[in-house]
Design an enzyme around this catalytic site. Structure first.
Site, PDB file in Angstrom:
ATOM      1  N   SER A 239      -1.271  -8.515   1.268  1.00  7.06           N
ATOM      2  CA  SER A 239      -2.457  -7.701   1.046  1.00  7.06           C
ATOM      3  C   SER A 239      -3.299  -7.665   2.314  1.00  7.06           C
ATOM      4  O   SER A 239      -3.648  -8.697   2.875  1.00  7.06           O
ATOM      5  CB  SER A 239      -3.275  -8.280  -0.114  1.00  7.06           C
ATOM      6  OG  SER A 239      -4.440  -7.527  -0.318  1.00  7.06           O
ATOM      7  N   GLY A 240      -3.626  -6.453   2.755  1.00  8.23           N
ATOM      8  CA  GLY A 240      -4.428  -6.297   3.959  1.00  8.23           C
ATOM      9  C   GLY A 240      -3.620  -6.064   5.205  1.00  8.23           C
ATOM     10  O   GLY A 240      -4.187  -5.898   6.291  1.00  8.23           O
ATOM     11  N   THR A 244      -0.387   0.417   2.756  1.00  6.81           N
ATOM     12  CA  THR A 244      -0.767   1.727   2.214  1.00  6.81           C
ATOM     13  C   THR A 244      -0.972   2.741   3.325  1.00  6.81           C
ATOM     14  O   THR A 244      -0.519   3.886   3.234  1.00  6.81           O
ATOM     15  CB  THR A 244      -2.047   1.581   1.368  1.00  6.81           C
ATOM     16  OG1 THR A 244      -1.822   0.622   0.332  1.00  6.81           O
ATOM     17  CG2 THR A 244      -2.422   2.918   0.749  1.00  6.81           C
ATOM     18  N   ASN A 290      -8.131  -8.234   1.591  1.00  5.93           N
ATOM     19  CA  ASN A 290      -8.104  -6.801   1.890  1.00  5.93           C
ATOM     20  C   ASN A 290      -9.129  -6.088   1.028  1.00  5.93           C
ATOM     21  O   ASN A 290      -9.270  -6.390  -0.150  1.00  5.93           O
ATOM     22  CB  ASN A 290      -6.702  -6.245   1.635  1.00  5.93           C
ATOM     23  CG  ASN A 290      -6.582  -4.790   2.050  1.00  5.93           C
ATOM     24  OD1 ASN A 290      -7.464  -4.249   2.708  1.00  5.93           O
ATOM     25  ND2 ASN A 290      -5.491  -4.159   1.654  1.00  5.93           N
ATOM     26  N   SER A 293      -6.691  -3.327  -1.490  1.00  8.20           N
ATOM     27  CA  SER A 293      -5.386  -3.910  -1.786  1.00  8.20           C
ATOM     28  C   SER A 293      -4.751  -3.199  -2.972  1.00  8.20           C
ATOM     29  O   SER A 293      -5.383  -2.993  -4.007  1.00  8.20           O
ATOM     30  CB  SER A 293      -5.529  -5.407  -2.083  1.00  8.20           C
ATOM     31  OG  SER A 293      -4.301  -5.960  -2.482  1.00  8.20           O
ATOM     32  N   SER A 294      -3.485  -2.822  -2.800  1.00 12.80           N
ATOM     33  CA  SER A 294      -2.741  -2.210  -3.906  1.00 12.80           C
ATOM     34  C   SER A 294      -2.335  -3.303  -4.886  1.00 12.80           C
ATOM     35  O   SER A 294      -1.617  -4.226  -4.518  1.00 12.80           O
ATOM     36  CB  SER A 294      -1.500  -1.488  -3.376  1.00 12.80           C
ATOM     37  OG  SER A 294      -1.858  -0.470  -2.495  1.00 12.80           O
ATOM     38  N   GLY A 518       3.799  -7.922  -0.628  1.00 17.28           N
ATOM     39  CA  GLY A 518       4.547  -8.944   0.076  1.00 17.28           C
ATOM     40  C   GLY A 518       4.541 -10.264  -0.673  1.00 17.28           C
ATOM     41  O   GLY A 518       3.943 -10.418  -1.743  1.00 17.28           O
ATOM     42  N   GLU A 520       3.560 -13.766  -1.887  1.00 18.72           N
ATOM     43  CA  GLU A 520       2.230 -14.322  -2.095  1.00 18.72           C
ATOM     44  C   GLU A 520       2.337 -15.788  -2.483  1.00 18.72           C
ATOM     45  O   GLU A 520       3.182 -16.172  -3.303  1.00 18.72           O
ATOM     46  CB  GLU A 520       1.472 -13.548  -3.180  1.00 18.72           C
ATOM     47  CG  GLU A 520       1.120 -12.130  -2.781  1.00 18.72           C
ATOM     48  CD  GLU A 520       0.257 -11.434  -3.816  1.00 18.72           C
ATOM     49  OE1 GLU A 520       0.024 -12.045  -4.887  1.00 18.72           O
ATOM     50  OE2 GLU A 520      -0.199 -10.300  -3.564  1.00 18.72           O
TER      51      GLU A 520
END
Length: 1608
Positions: A239-240, A244, A290, A293-294, A518, A520
């Protein structure tokens, strides 16, 4: 795949620099620089035979080579690039572990067995085991390499250092083979993603340009189109990391390549791109790492048709984080849509009864409500616009936001204990308000909603039982409803987007873009992290297989043996998770189906089942946690909420409530369930469903050709220019990059091309370089000599096992060490001898100075004595001489003054006497000449008056005679007589003028003779005066001065008196003579004026003679036409009755004709002579028009001849194209410019168009010259007129044919003949006016202009097309052949240098060929200059853009190569001269300044002001920054600009970005037409058609006899 190449050596490190002596200054420094260069390019040991004065510089060079070669490494048993004990020596540069920076550079200071001492760059001393250090490649460029397979040592610290170096230069993309690593810059870099950048990467080979996300998208698109196979791009990262945004860039580029308009004005790609904001609003949230973040996985399928255009798309999502709707931890936020709706306009908020985010339980669990730099109100409007684009109707949007508002209100419903046991009720009126609002928004019954939240219905075989829920369970029921409602809404949005975009069922070409979360690993990991990591394990297995496949393809391509290479898979981890029936997911589903199962029983089940699995670990201090050893590391999961989060079923009460909603949208989210499941809750597993989705995804990926993009987040604070090493390493491990490196190291991690291997290790076997061996054989000989085993020799590369590169470096260091010792020995000898000679020379010089000083003092004393004596003698002589000269000067002055006075008086008298005589003679001559001139003038005036009277009479006679055709012949005879008379008169006047000139010349001669006589007398008087003075001197010397003193004085006084009297008389004569001279001057001026007047009259007479001759020729032509007309009339009269002959003979007088002057029709033209006009019967109309028809056919024949003639290449005459002049004279003579309708213009245009259809340069240049010349002639001749608006009927009555003009002349001699004679025969030469063009002529001019621009563009584009392939070779210097490595190969070097500039010479040859062609066709120099200006601008754009996009081009040696090529271009410009080249050289300013910046040596000393003002004033800051950061010196090892300059550039770029200044660093090519017709006309001198020798085809045709006449 993991190819490695030699990187040119960088400048030495700071430690190396500090140990070297300071460089010399002046010529010595230059020599040392040259020697350094030679030593880098040749084996070091060959320098031993050089001159002794270069030994010192060579010693320093060898020390630097030793330091760079002391990095001796081998890879250990784990097949890593670990150092081996036998190759580590003191001075080696290594990487050691560091608690702060992860890895830090250091230098070995001591080696003690397996223990080494390292001094790091931050000053710390580290003692570590030799197996824990990694070698550092000191020859790696300071800016890093764009492909990490080019690293000499492929290990963890090397990869980390390379990424850090590139990130510092804002190079965020780096390749690892065909894998792209993208480091998030946390700042906008718009210049990297504009349309021009897309154009650069379109069709470019992978790896040709700098790493970029566009390159990955382009190679996938090309592979899909060329091979017909589907491709996929996998974007992963935490995330971050920028997944995206990277996906957006991919979509933009694919839309750029395959974009096509869709239905109703909306494109497919636009809908796909606009779906991102919608999905981000409902599926993205702020997390710790992020701001956007998605919280779901997304796979976008872009479908293409057979032409490569986007024909459809589909979006698939995975595992939306449902728990975030109800549970948010600080400082994160909930999904964006909640905050966007709360920031909407007051009307919207009032509509949904919303307040601030702080007032809602689902949002106020965290203190973060706003994001920096983001306006939620603007984002709300942007989201609605995106919904419009993807096809969500306004009613659906309103329903969507009603559901979002209902979720917020639902979260504010709180419960309290009820009156009964385990019951609950609404807590207060506030909860009641939110309950009613939720029911209103969902359009359901409020009581039913309340019952659904606090009650449950249990169905048994006997009865239906309703029970109440306690407050805690009711709250859980509320949250379950909120999560289900939001999840169904998100699924509906995805389905709606897919429906709106539309899928192409016939598409067989697909590019999938996977934006997936990704790996985590947090402090607390739950079911979401478990699923995410399970996904990444699957993708990692796919990634490993792909990497291994690429390795196999590389080995197969090089034809080496790879069958024994092992490959480690992570299948055991996947079986642990997904195996049926014994996997974790299967056990979780099993636990969820038992009502009494808890998280503790589930954890115990896992402990028992996997107690012997090496990938499963049971924590010691927890009863509900378990640890899995993933590929990226161990992750501990808390199983507390696994069971709840795995259950995916809708409560029956909730299902019934929302299915009965009056809102169709809400009811559609909850369709009715089957009858058997409507009364109970049926179990459904999220884990199993997710596994099925993942399996489907992996099947899709397996059927496509994958491409990988690994996104990396450089820091946790989300700010630019911060690079956290530990964070990066962790992401590289999680992204599988280090795993891919491990796979590469399992085979042959080091690969070198034969050329690079020989260049680096040829020093190990000099006999190989001396011999003429093939590159492959030479490499084999070197390896055999070194005794290496296990390596492989491919078709183009050497493949080395782990550790063999370090062993070769060790051997190379030994050879270089021996050469260094030899050089040092020679250098010390040279230095000692030099010091001895210096000391000896100093002693000799000191002795010489002492002896010289003593002798100098003695000599000085003797010199002073001699000088004193000489001064005394000269002083005495000076005093005596001064006294004598004073006396002598007084006497001489007195005598000279008296004698001079007497001589001057005598001279004045004689001069005045002679002047008086001359004046008298001139006055008498003037009086006689004036009388003669008056008589002559009177005679001329009388003659001219008489001749004028006679001419008027003759003119009247001519006018009377012009009324009949027969009078023309008589006029011709009279004109001939008149010409003879005028000729005689002209000769007579010429004779008079000659006589006047002779008389004038005689007078001038007389005056000259008189002047010469006076000069002779003056000279005689001067000579006599001189003689008298000499006689007086002699007499004065001979006679005693005392005796003759008084008589002389008396005699002088008398002479003075007499001379004064003579002077007075002479003055009087002089004044009289001056008056006479003034009178004579005036008379001469009058005579000159008369002469000029006569001259003008003579010129006018000559001009009139010329006009009379022209008029006579025209009359002869008209007479011939009249005779032909009479012959036609006679032939017609033979077929007619005698009564009809006069009628047909006179009927032609009815044809009306316009006047030659203004083209208007007068009444006289339509008059008919009464005695000759008779009515014509209708049956005779055909006969009457026969002459007109025959003449029109004749004119059509002339036009056909003209078209046939210009279809051939007529060539040039006098530097002017014949075809253009021929067309112009014909059109002008036929008066085609003045008619309303004609086809000749269209025929000429069609002829030109058909001629240029074949793209032959010579033909194009020929017609470019003709069209430009014809256009210039038309520009000078034509002018617009108001008569162009006349009606066609009126204009058709005004015949422009020869027959019509002759008829008009005969029918109206007074109105047509007289103006014709006045305007053509008697008019002045300045009366010719520009032709008033009609519409066809103006249209023809416009068409001609269009053809000129088209031909110009065709020539320019043809030249561009010819040199464009060569420019690709001109921007990067080709590698020098192996012959340059061999000593003594001067001929080979010369041939290599010649080959280097061969491409440039090809460009010059093309430029020269086109110039010769255009010169041969006499193309106007103005157009030639414009062509070459645009061509040079094209060269500038192509070379400069390639320089900025390819790092290997920004080197010192490449700058020298391009500079040498530009010198060839400059030499050609000098050859072409400024007339044709113009300012084209200035159009290369960008590439010239960029190359000049590359080849300067003192870059670190240059300030930013010096660079921008003096060196590169034409380059922008972005361009300078790009060049400065990409620069590397492969020749001398110099550095780029200083870090202060780089920082200043960044500051300026940031300011320009804030000021909305365009930040694109690429240039655009201008392909417009850079000129206008007016510019061509003003650049060329005035053209005249002049006389033209008719071509052979029309030379014998009488209709083109006018071509020999001069056209004004």
């Amino acid at each position: 795949m993991w190819e490695t190449t030699t990187i040119p050596p960088p400048p030495p490190s700071s430690s190396s620099i500090s140990s070297r002596p300071k460089p010399a200054v002046g010529p010595t420094a230059n020599r040392q620089t040259i020697e350094h260069t030679e030593n880098r390019r040749r084996p070091v040991f060959t320098n031993c035979r050089r001159r002794r004065k270069t030994l010192t510089g060579s010693v320093h060079l060898i020390r630097g080579e030793l330091r760079s070669s002391n990095v001796l490494v081998s890879q250990g048993k784990q097949q890593d690039d670990m150092a081996s004990p036998e190759n580590i020596i003191v001075g080696s540069h290594v990487w050691v572990e560091d608690p702060v920076d992860a890895w830090i550079e250091g230098q070995v200071t001591r080696v003690n067995g397996h223990e080494i001492h390292v001094k790091t760059t931050n000053g710390r001393a580290v003692v570590t085991d030799i197996s824990k250090v990694y070698p550092k490649d000191t020859e790696a460029p300071p800016g890093g390499v764009d492909d990490m397979t080019k690293l000499a040592y492929l290990h963890e610290p090397g990869v980390l250092h390379n990424l850090a170096a590139r990130y510092e230069l804002n190079e965020i993309y780096t390749y690892t083979g065909n894998i792209l690593i993208a480091v998030n810059p946390f700042q906008r870099l718009p210049h990297l993603y504009d349309t021009h950048m897309m154009e650069q990467y379109k069709g470019a080979a992978f790896g040709e340009l700098s790493p970029h996300v566009f390159a990955v998208a382009d190679v996938s698109y090309r592979a899909m189109m060329n091979e017909g196979k589907c491709n996929s791009i996998l974007v992963s990262g935490e995330s971050g990391a920028g997944k995206t945004e990277t996906t957006k860039m991919l979509m933009r580029y694919l839309a750029y390549l395959g974009g096509r308009s869709g239905v109703e004005g909306r494109t497919v790609e636009q809908q796909v791109l606009e779906s991102n904001p919608v999905l981000e609003a409902f599926g993205n949230a702020k997390t710790v790492r992020n701001n956007n973040s998605s919280r779901f996985g997304k796979f976008v399928e872009l479908q293409f048709d057979k032409n490569g255009k986007i024909s459809g798309a589909a979006v698939r999502t995975y595992l939306l984080e449902r728990s975030r709707v109800c549970q948010v931890s600080d400082p994160e936020r909930n999904y964006h849509c909640f905050y966007l709706l709360c920031a909407a306009s007051p009307e919207v908020k009032e509509k949904y009864k919303l307040g601030s985010p702080e007032s809602y339980n689902y949002l106020n669990q965290t203190k973060c409500f706003k994001l920096d730099g983001i306006d939620d109100g603007e984002e709300y409007l942007a989201t609605k616009r995106a919904m419009d684009i993807v096809g969500i109707m306004e009613e659906e949007q309103e329903a969507i936001f009603r559901v979002v508002a209902a979720v917020l209100h639902l979260g504010n419903i709180e419960f309290a204990k009820g009156p009964e046991i385990d019951s609950s009720v609404l807590k207060d009126e506030k909860s009641r308000f939110h309950l009613n609002t939720t029911a209103e928004l969902l359009k359901c019954d409020a009581t039913s909603l309340e019952n659904a939240l606090i009650k449950r219905v249990m169905v048994t075989p006997e009865e239906v039982i309703t029970r109440t829920l306690d407050p805690v369970t009711a709250t859980a029921s509320r949250d379950a409803l909120a999560k289900t409602l939001y999840s169904r809404l998100f699924d509906w949005l995805v389905e709606k987007i897919n429906i709106s975009i539309g899928q192409d069922p016939n598409s067989k070409l697909i590019i999938g873009v996977l934006d997936i979360y990704g790996f985590e690993s947090f402090k607390f990991n739950s079911f979401e992290q478990f699923c995410i990591n399970f996904t990444n394990e699957k993708l990692q297995q796919h990634f490993n297989q792909h990497v291994f496949k690429m390795e196999q393809e590389e080995y197969t391509r090089e034809e080496i043996n790879w069958s024994y290479i092992e490959f480690v898979d992570n299948q055991d981890v996947l079986e642990l998770i997904e195996k049926k029936p014994g996997g974790i997911i299967a056990l979780l589903d099993e636990a969820c189906m038992f009502p009494k199962s808890t998280h503790e029983t589930f954890a115990q089940k896992l402990y028992q089942t996997f107690k012997n699995n090496k990938r499963f670990i049971k924590p010691k201090l927890s009863r509900t946690s378990f640890t899995i050893d993933h590929y990226a590391g161990e992750v501990t999961y808390q199983a507390d909420q696994f069971l709840d989060k795995n259950k995916d079923y809708v409560v029956a009460e909730h299902q019934d409530l929302l299915t009965a909603s009056k809102c169709p949208f809400v009811a559609g989210l909850f369709p009715p369930l089957p009858e058997e499941s409507s009364k109970s809750s049926k179990f459904s597993s999220i884990g199993s469903r997710f596994k099925l989705q993942l399996q489907s995804l992996m099947e899709t990926l397996s059927s496509t050709e994958p491409h990988y993009i690994r996104c990396v987040k450089p820091n946790s604070v989300l700010k630019p220019a911060i690079f956290e090493n530990f964070n990066i390493l962790n992401q590289l491990r999680c992204g599988g990059v280090l795993e891919a490196i491990r796979i590469s190291c399992a085979g042959y991690p080091t690969r070198r091309t034969f050329y690079d291997f020989l260049l680096r290790f040829g020093v190990l076997a000099p006999e190989v370089l001396d011999g003429n061996y093939e590159d492959k054989v030479g490499c084999q000989m070197i390896l055999d000599k070194m005794g290496l085993k296990g390596y492989q020799v491919g078709k183009t590369k050497i493949f080395l096992r782990a550790g063999q590169m370090a062993e070769l470096d060790a051997r190379r260091a030994e050879v270089l060490g021996r050469a260094a010792r030899t050089l040092q020995r020679r250098a010390r000898t040279y230095i000692a001898r030099k010091e001895f000679i210096s000391v000896r020379n100093a002693a000799i010089a000191l002795q010489s100075m002492c002896r010289g000083r003593i002798a100098s003092k003695l000599y000085e004393k003797l010199r002073e004595e001699a000088a004193a004596i000489k001064i005394q003698k000269n002083f005495r002589r000076h005093v005596a001489r001064k006294s004598y000269r004073k006396i002598k000067s007084s006497a001489v002055t007195l005598q000279g003054g008296l004698r001079g006075m007497a001589a001057r008086n005598e001279f004045r008298f004689r001069k005045q006497t002679k002047a008086a005589i001359i004046i008298q003679s001139h006055v008498r001559g003037y009086i006689a000449h004036s009388y003669y001139k008056r008589l002559q003038k009177a005679a001329l005036v009388t003659q001219c008056g008489w001749r004028q009277r006679i001419a008027r009479k003759e003119l009247r006679k001519l006018k009377m005679a012009a009324r009949e055709t027969g009078a023309l012949k008589e006029a011709k005879d009279k004109l001939e007589k008149r010409v003879e008379e005028l000729t005689w008169r002209l000769q007579f006047e010429k004779q008079l003028r000659t006589n006047l000139e002779e008389e004038k010349a005689q007078e001038i001669t007389k005056l000259h003779e008189a002047l010469k006589a006076m000069e002779v007398q003056v000279e005689e008087a001067n000579s006599r005066a001189i003689k008298e003075i000499e006689a007086a001197k002699i007499a004065l010397e001979e006679a005693p001065p005392v005796v003759k003193e008084v008589p002389v004085m008396v005699q002088d006084t008398e002479q003075i008196d007499s001379l004064k009297a003579e002077v007075e008389s002479l003055k009087a004569l002089l004044s009289a003579e001056k008056q006479t001279a003034e009178i004579a001057t005036k008379a001469r001026l009058d005579s000159d004026a008369r002469n000029e007047e006569l001259t003008k009259r003579l010129e006018d007479a000559e001009h009139k003679m010329t006009e009379l001759r022209d008029s006579m020729q025209r009359l002869e032509e008209k007479l011939a036409n009249a005779e032909s007309e009479n012959q036609i009339l006679r032939q017609q009269s033979l077929a007619m009755t005698p009564a009809e002959k006069p009628i047909s003979a006179r009927s032609k007088t009815m044809i009306s004709q316009r006047l030659p002057e203004n083209g208007t029709v007068t009444n006289e033209e339509n008059k008919v002579i009464p005695d000759t006009t008779v009515a014509v019967p209708s049956q005779q109309s055909e006969i009457e028009h026969t002459p007109q028809k025959s003449l029109n056919e004749k004119q059509q024949e002339y036009q056909d001849l003209l078209i046939k003639c210009i279809s051939q290449n007529l060539g040039f005459s006098g530097g002017k194209p014949i075809a253009a002049r021929l067309i112009y004279k014909c059109l002008l003579h036929w008066r085609s410019f003045e008619v309303e309708r004609t086809s000749i213009f269209d025929r000429i245009i069609q002829t030109i168009g058909s001629a240029i259809e074949v793209p032959d340069t010579d033909v194009l240049a020929y017609w470019l010259s003709n069209t430009s010349t014809l256009l210039l002639l038309l520009q000078q001749t034509l002018k617009a007129t108001g008569a162009a608006s006349l009606t066609p009927q009126r204009r058709r009555t005004m015949s422009s044919s020869l027959f019509g003009r002759m008829s008009s002349l005969r029918s109206s001699p007074q109105s047509a003949g007289l103006p014709f004679l006045n305007g053509r025969m008697l008019g002045r030469s300045d009366e010719f006016q520009r032709v008033e063009a009609k519409y066809p002529a103006l249209l023809f001019k416009q068409q001609l202009t269009a053809f000129l621009e088209k031909i110009y563009g065709m020539i320019r584009d043809s030249l561009k097309k010819e040199i464009s392939p060569l420019l690709g070779f001109c921007i990067q210097a080709p590698r020098t052949s192996r012959a340059s490595l061999i000593k003594g190969r001067s001929n080979a070097n010369a041939a290599g240098q010649q080959a280097l500039i061969a491409h440039w010479q090809s460009i010059v040859k093309s430029l020269n060929n086109y110039l010769k062609t255009m010169k041969a066709n006499h193309v106007p120099p103005f157009l030639v200059r414009k062509i070459y200006s645009q061509i040079f601008s094209f060269i500038n754009v192509q070379l400069f853009n390639s320089l900025l996009l390819r790092r290997e081009c920004c080197s010192f040696s490449n700058g020298e190569y391009v500079k040498a090529g530009l010198a060839e271009i400059e030499q050609w410009c000098c050859y072409a001269t400024e007339e044709y080249a113009g300012s084209a050289w200035d159009d290369l300013k960008h590439i010239r300044q960029a190359v000049g910046f590359l080849v300067i040596h003192q870059k670190p000393k240059k300030t930013l002001d010096e660079i921008t003002r003096d060196l590169c004033p034409a380059l922008s800051i972005q361009q300078l920054y790009r060049i400065s950061t990409m620069y590397w010196d492969d020749k001398y090892g110099t550095h780029t600009v200083s870090s202060d300059v780089i920082s200043s550039m960044r500051v300026q770029m940031t300011e320009e970005a804030n000021n909305a200044v365009s930040s694109s660093f690429l240039l655009d090519d201008d392909s417009s037409i850079p000129f206008t017709v007016d510019e061509i006309s003003s650049s060329e001198k005035r053209l005249e058609a002049g006389e033209l020798d008719p071509p052979e085809l029309i030379r014998q045709n009488s209709g083109f006899s006018f071509l020999g006449q001069r056209t004004e």
